[in-house]
Enzyme design. Structure first.
Site, PDB file in Angstrom:
ATOM      1  N   LYS A  20       8.239  -2.360 -12.796  1.00  0.00           N
ATOM      2  CA  LYS A  20       8.520  -2.676 -11.393  1.00  0.00           C
ATOM      3  C   LYS A  20       7.931  -1.559 -10.536  1.00  0.00           C
ATOM      4  O   LYS A  20       8.445  -0.436 -10.526  1.00  0.00           O
ATOM      5  CB  LYS A  20      10.037  -2.791 -11.174  1.00  0.00           C
ATOM      6  CG  LYS A  20      10.388  -3.173  -9.756  1.00  0.00           C
ATOM      7  CD  LYS A  20      11.858  -3.526  -9.666  1.00  0.00           C
ATOM      8  CE  LYS A  20      12.230  -4.085  -8.310  1.00  0.00           C
ATOM      9  NZ  LYS A  20      11.990  -3.164  -7.197  1.00  0.00           N
TER      10      LYS A  20
ATOM     11  N   CYS B  92      45.209   2.808  12.506  1.00  0.00           N
ATOM     12  CA  CYS B  92      43.779   2.703  12.785  1.00  0.00           C
ATOM     13  C   CYS B  92      43.347   3.835  13.717  1.00  0.00           C
ATOM     14  O   CYS B  92      44.046   4.116  14.692  1.00  0.00           O
ATOM     15  CB  CYS B  92      43.475   1.357  13.442  1.00  0.00           C
ATOM     16  SG  CYS B  92      41.742   1.152  13.861  1.00  0.00           S
TER      17      CYS B  92
ATOM     18  N   TYR C  71       0.048  11.626  17.199  1.00  0.00           N
ATOM     19  CA  TYR C  71       1.033  10.543  17.182  1.00  0.00           C
ATOM     20  C   TYR C  71       1.618  10.372  15.774  1.00  0.00           C
ATOM     21  O   TYR C  71       2.822  10.308  15.578  1.00  0.00           O
ATOM     22  CB  TYR C  71       0.372   9.246  17.647  1.00  0.00           C
ATOM     23  CG  TYR C  71       1.294   8.048  17.586  1.00  0.00           C
ATOM     24  CD1 TYR C  71       2.176   7.796  18.633  1.00  0.00           C
ATOM     25  CD2 TYR C  71       1.304   7.200  16.488  1.00  0.00           C
ATOM     26  CE1 TYR C  71       3.038   6.714  18.584  1.00  0.00           C
ATOM     27  CE2 TYR C  71       2.157   6.116  16.419  1.00  0.00           C
ATOM     28  CZ  TYR C  71       3.022   5.881  17.475  1.00  0.00           C
ATOM     29  OH  TYR C  71       3.877   4.811  17.401  1.00  0.00           O
TER      30      TYR C  71
ATOM     31  N   ARG D 115       5.831  -8.023   3.644  1.00  0.00           N
ATOM     32  CA  ARG D 115       6.932  -8.917   3.359  1.00  0.00           C
ATOM     33  C   ARG D 115       7.804  -9.175   4.588  1.00  0.00           C
ATOM     34  O   ARG D 115       8.311 -10.269   4.784  1.00  0.00           O
ATOM     35  CB  ARG D 115       7.784  -8.298   2.247  1.00  0.00           C
ATOM     36  CG  ARG D 115       8.881  -9.187   1.833  1.00  0.00           C
ATOM     37  CD  ARG D 115       9.587  -8.551   0.686  1.00  0.00           C
ATOM     38  NE  ARG D 115      10.951  -8.394   1.077  1.00  0.00           N
ATOM     39  CZ  ARG D 115      11.960  -8.558   0.266  1.00  0.00           C
ATOM     40  NH1 ARG D 115      11.742  -8.813  -0.990  1.00  0.00           N
ATOM     41  NH2 ARG D 115      13.165  -8.441   0.697  1.00  0.00           N
TER      42      ARG D 115
ATOM     43  N   GLU E 123       7.473  -6.612 -17.210  1.00  0.00           N
ATOM     44  CA  GLU E 123       6.462  -5.871 -16.450  1.00  0.00           C
ATOM     45  C   GLU E 123       7.104  -4.666 -15.774  1.00  0.00           C
ATOM     46  O   GLU E 123       8.277  -4.733 -15.418  1.00  0.00           O
ATOM     47  CB  GLU E 123       5.890  -6.770 -15.322  1.00  0.00           C
ATOM     48  CG  GLU E 123       5.417  -8.123 -15.774  1.00  0.00           C
ATOM     49  CD  GLU E 123       5.161  -9.084 -14.600  1.00  0.00           C
ATOM     50  OE1 GLU E 123       4.984  -8.627 -13.456  1.00  0.00           O
ATOM     51  OE2 GLU E 123       5.141 -10.307 -14.850  1.00  0.00           O
TER      52      GLU E 123
HETATM   53  S1  IVH Z   1       8.131 -10.412  -8.911  1.00  0.00           S
HETATM   54  C1  IVH Z   1      10.407 -13.831  -6.341  1.00  0.00           C
HETATM   55  N1  IVH Z   1       7.099  -8.397 -10.228  1.00  0.00           N
HETATM   56  O1  IVH Z   1      10.176  -5.725  -6.413  1.00  0.00           O
HETATM   57  C2  IVH Z   1      10.181 -12.362  -6.478  1.00  0.00           C
HETATM   58  N2  IVH Z   1       8.160  -7.935  -8.157  1.00  0.00           N
HETATM   59  O2  IVH Z   1      13.023  -6.195  -5.835  1.00  0.00           O
HETATM   60  C3  IVH Z   1       8.819 -12.040  -7.017  1.00  0.00           C
HETATM   61  N3  IVH Z   1       8.068  -5.585  -7.468  1.00  0.00           N
HETATM   62  O3  IVH Z   1       9.782  -7.729  -3.571  1.00  0.00           O
HETATM   63  C4  IVH Z   1       8.674 -10.595  -7.279  1.00  0.00           C
HETATM   64  N4  IVH Z   1       6.936  -4.860  -9.214  1.00  0.00           N
HETATM   65  O4  IVH Z   1       7.999  -5.942  -4.044  1.00  0.00           O
HETATM   66  C5  IVH Z   1       7.772  -8.778  -9.127  1.00  0.00           C
HETATM   67  N5  IVH Z   1       6.099  -6.729 -11.480  1.00  0.00           N
HETATM   68  C6  IVH Z   1       6.751  -7.097 -10.391  1.00  0.00           C
HETATM   69  C7  IVH Z   1       7.129  -6.190  -9.386  1.00  0.00           C
HETATM   70  C8  IVH Z   1       7.852  -6.649  -8.274  1.00  0.00           C
HETATM   71  C9  IVH Z   1       7.498  -4.523  -8.074  1.00  0.00           C
HETATM   72  C10 IVH Z   1       8.799  -5.543  -6.199  1.00  0.00           C
HETATM   73  C11 IVH Z   1       8.418  -6.612  -5.198  1.00  0.00           C
HETATM   74  C12 IVH Z   1       9.683  -7.367  -4.907  1.00  0.00           C
HETATM   75  C13 IVH Z   1      10.711  -6.378  -5.307  1.00  0.00           C
HETATM   76  C14 IVH Z   1      11.999  -7.077  -5.665  1.00  0.00           C
END
Ligand code: IVH
Length: 719
Positions: free
Chosen positions: A135, A438, A53, A156, A133
């Protein structure tokens, strides 16, 4: 029944497929996966092993990664693991999981910092401290702890509602089952990113290869796939990790800064990313972006940018949110990846509003690990080399079929054609002639009009409106889309089929389909079976009650996206009140216009669009027939517990303890409406020094006048 002949496409490697083969194989896999899902979930009688699957799902996702056009809104991969029927319960997030605005340039970052300074009304010598930080490019996850014990874990999802993946998350070693320390809040929702290391991803793929199995696309998708396994032992066998960086509901906050919270999270037993830093100026933010950019390739996990957050949590609270993103944070992305390829053709797509989007059909090329064959060309001017203010783009170079072009892809953004390699332009090439009619064959003339916000310059539109089949079908697709009616089993493909056969011509028809099925006999159609037809009707029935904001959004009124729909729903509370207002508005009533204008996020563009929509007899018919079929629920009132919930407030004079924007944001957060002028409907006028005519109006209408201090006392908090 004859057993179906195994299609040849099923033997092909994904990277050898043509577009047509991919489309066929994608459809075949989709049908097969759906069948297995049905056996597994509805009949509890799986006929394939988990591994088989998974292989089907992976192949399906790989095809989509290579042929992104196939990844429609209805793709199984969007619902992954996903549709509630597929085993995961839905969880409503106590505090929504929002996203971040993006910055791509130094200017964007400067703007971000300036906006914060302005909003907080800071003196020049007052510094804003930020955390910077990495990402992490994984999947965001919300972990709920009660009395220190992990009770649930949710993805999420759409931000409001995610999937309960607790059993799977419990297999991730880096996620503590119990929080450490003595000062643990009773309820504690920790948020962060689940990810897979690059090394683990490569190793997993080595094993796949050795076993002659399909390869995974990238660590992010693999991590997502691993988490969405219905069998937690499969998740357990995959090396997943977690970095904590944020939180949702908390009975109390153990620190008063973002940096303090990161330290607390670490102390409580989480991994936090070790590379974060404090930055005290825009220059320091940019230096961090640069340094992490150079380290990026050497890190053992994927990152797609850095995130800057205002360190002080009381300032975060004051700054609040705009629509779906915080004002206090931004994601500064790394530069988009580019590639060179040949432009084979230009196709015109007609959208729901009749807007033409020219799409570049490209010689397939890999950008950032994904094969791209389509890219947007935005609009007619863009092709001609003219920018939105008439300034030349690309030095005024136009784009022609046969050109060698540079395309760019950044994150989830649609790939775009950004430049032309003029040296390689074929000698016999001719400027592209934008169609004057169109493609809907109504032969309607095309008009050009500016897109709201001016982002894309003038766009050509078909004026056929609902009579243009492209627009009609796009309206229907929009109607059932995820943020609108979101009907399980009724996606773009089904809408296309039902529309073609004449079974569904407008939204109300969806709800009479079951009744008409005695003659239609959907179960006899290819791709449908008795169970799937039954399920389809069941999911249509559950949508006979619909949230007010979804309903407004689903109507597809121009310029009304889901956030605007929510603002309208909250502003009016019930469909009846809103509908009545729109009808009066359409008759040109100024007071109604005024009342709408006073709502948060609603301005002239939206009001004009509503007036036009509800001024059109055809639309009124559509709405009337639809509301005979469905019941629109009243809107949930925000923060009904606050003293100003549902009240209308006017701020006037120069406020001293908060800026005007801040005051407005605060009032709205507490569920109040903020109006620009005083009428008999106003409940409070908050007046600072220098208040003039509005104060007089308040007296005239007998409206309560508050000082800033009174206001803070009323709402029970300080600035
Ligand atoms: S703060 C209110 N910090 O990026 C939003 N997000 O594009 C709080 N992400 O949905 C998020 N590293 O999945 C935050 N150091 C970090 C992050 C981070 C990755 C992701 C997270 C978020 C998305 C937004």
């Amino acid at each position: 029944m004859k057993p179906p002949k195994p299609p040849r496409d099923s033997k092909l490697a994904v990277d050898e497929m043509t577009e047509r083969q991919a489309k066929r194989e994608h459809a075949r896999l989709e049908a097969e996966i759906k069948q297995h899902d049905e056996r597994y979930y509805q009949k509890d009688a799986p006929s394939v092993s988990d591994a088989e699957y998974d292989a089907l799902r992976r192949r399906y996702e790989q095809i989509e990664a290579s042929f992104p056009d196939l990844r429609t809104l209805e793709s199984l991969s969007r619902k992954v693991g996903a549709t509630p029927a597929r085993g995961f319960a839905k969880v409503r997030h106590a505090v929504p999981m929002l996203s971040l605005n993006n910055a791509f340039s130094v200017e964007d970052v400067t703007d971000f910092v300036d906006r914060i300074r302005r909003f907080l009304n800071l003196k020049e010598d007052e510094a804003v401290v930020f955390t910077a930080e990495p990402k992490i490019d994984g999947l965001s996850m919300s972990l709920r702890y009660e009395d220190g014990a992990l009770v649930s874990a949710a993805t999420r999802g759409d931000g409001a509602e995610g999937e309960d993946v607790t059993a799977n998350v419990k297999t991730i070693k880096e996620i503590p089952q119990r929080l450490k320390g003595t000062s643990v809040p009773q309820v504690c929702e920790v948020r962060g990113e689940v990810y897979m290391t690059k090394a683990a991803f490569l190793e997993l793929n080595e094993r796949q290869k050795a076993a002659g199995k399909q390869l995974y696309v990238n660590p992010r998708n693999t991590a997502a796939g691993s988490l969405r396994q219905l069998d937690p032992t499969v998740t357990a066998s995959r090396p997943l990790h977690f970095f904590a960086y944020a939180w949702g509901e908390m009975t109390n906050l153990p620190a008063d800064t973002q940096s303090g919270m990161l330290k607390w999270l670490k102390g409580a037993g989480f991994q936090t990313n070790p590379l974060w830093k404090i930055a005290r100026s825009t220059d320091e933010l940019l230096a961090f972006h640069h340094d992490i950019g150079t380290e990026r390739a050497g890190l053992d996990y994927d990152i797609d940018g850095v995130v800057y957050k205002v360190d002080r949590l009381d300032w975060q609270e004051r700054l609040g949110f705009v629509s779906r993103s915080p004002r206090w944070a931004i994601a500064h992305k790394f530069a988009a990846e580019k590639a060179t390829t040949v432009l084979r053709a230009i196709e015109i797509q007609v959208g729901r509003t009749g807007a033409f989007t020219p799409v570049a059909k490209l010689e397939p090329v890999t950008v950032g690990g994904v094969v791209v064959q389509n890219a947007t060309l935005h609009n007619e001017d863009y092709i001609k080399g003219i920018g939105k203010d008439g300034e030349p783009l690309r030095g005024g170079t136009d784009i022609r079929i046969g050109d060698t072009v540079i395309i760019q892809r950044a994150g989830d953004v649609i790939p775009q054609v950004v430049d032309v390699v003029l040296d390689k332009r074929p000698k016999d090439s001719k400027p592209y002639r934008f169609p004057k009619k169109c493609p809907c064959l109504l032969k309607t003339d095309v008009v050009r009009e500016a897109i709201a916000g001016g982002e894309e310059g003038a766009r050509a539109r078909c004026t056929g409106e609902f009579a243009c089949p492209y627009q009609r079908i796009e309206h229907l697709k929009h109607f059932v889309s995820r943020r609108a009616f979101d009907i399980d089993g009724l996606g773009e493909k089904q809408i296309e089929l039902f529309f073609e056969r004449g079974w569904v011509k407008e939204p109300a028809d969806i709800f009479t389909l079951e009744q008409r099925n005695r003659t239609i006999k959907l179960e006899d159609e290819e791709g449908f079976g008795e169970t799937s037809v039954r399920n389809l009707f069941a999911s249509i029935t559950t949508r006979r009650e619909i949230a007010f904001d979804r309903f407004i959004f689903a109507l597809g009124v121009r310029h009304i996206g889901d956030t605007t729909a929510l603002a309208l729903a909250r502003g009016y509370g019930s469909w009846k009140a809103f509908h009545d207002a729109c009808l009066t508005l359409a008759k040109g009533d100024e007071e109604t216009r005024h009342e709408m204008d006073a709502l948060d996020q609603i301005g002239d563009t939206v009001i004009d669009a509503l007036a036009a929509y509800f001024g059109e007899a055809h639309n009124l018919g559509i709405v009337e027939r639809l509301t005979k079929q469905v019941r629109v629920l009243d809107a949930e009132k925000p923060r009904a517990d606050s003293a100003v919930a549902g009240k209308t407030v006017v701020f006037t004079g120069s406020l001293e303890q908060m800026t005007r924007d801040e005051a407005k944001a605060m009032a709205e957060r507490l569920g109040a409406k903020v109006a620009g002028s005083v009428s008999k409907k106003t409940d409070y006028v908050v007046a600072g020094p220098g208040a003039g005519s509005k104060l007089a109006d308040a007296k005239k209408h007998g409206v309560a006048v508050l000082s800033e201090d009174d206001w803070f006392k009323l709402v029970g908090r300080s600035p």
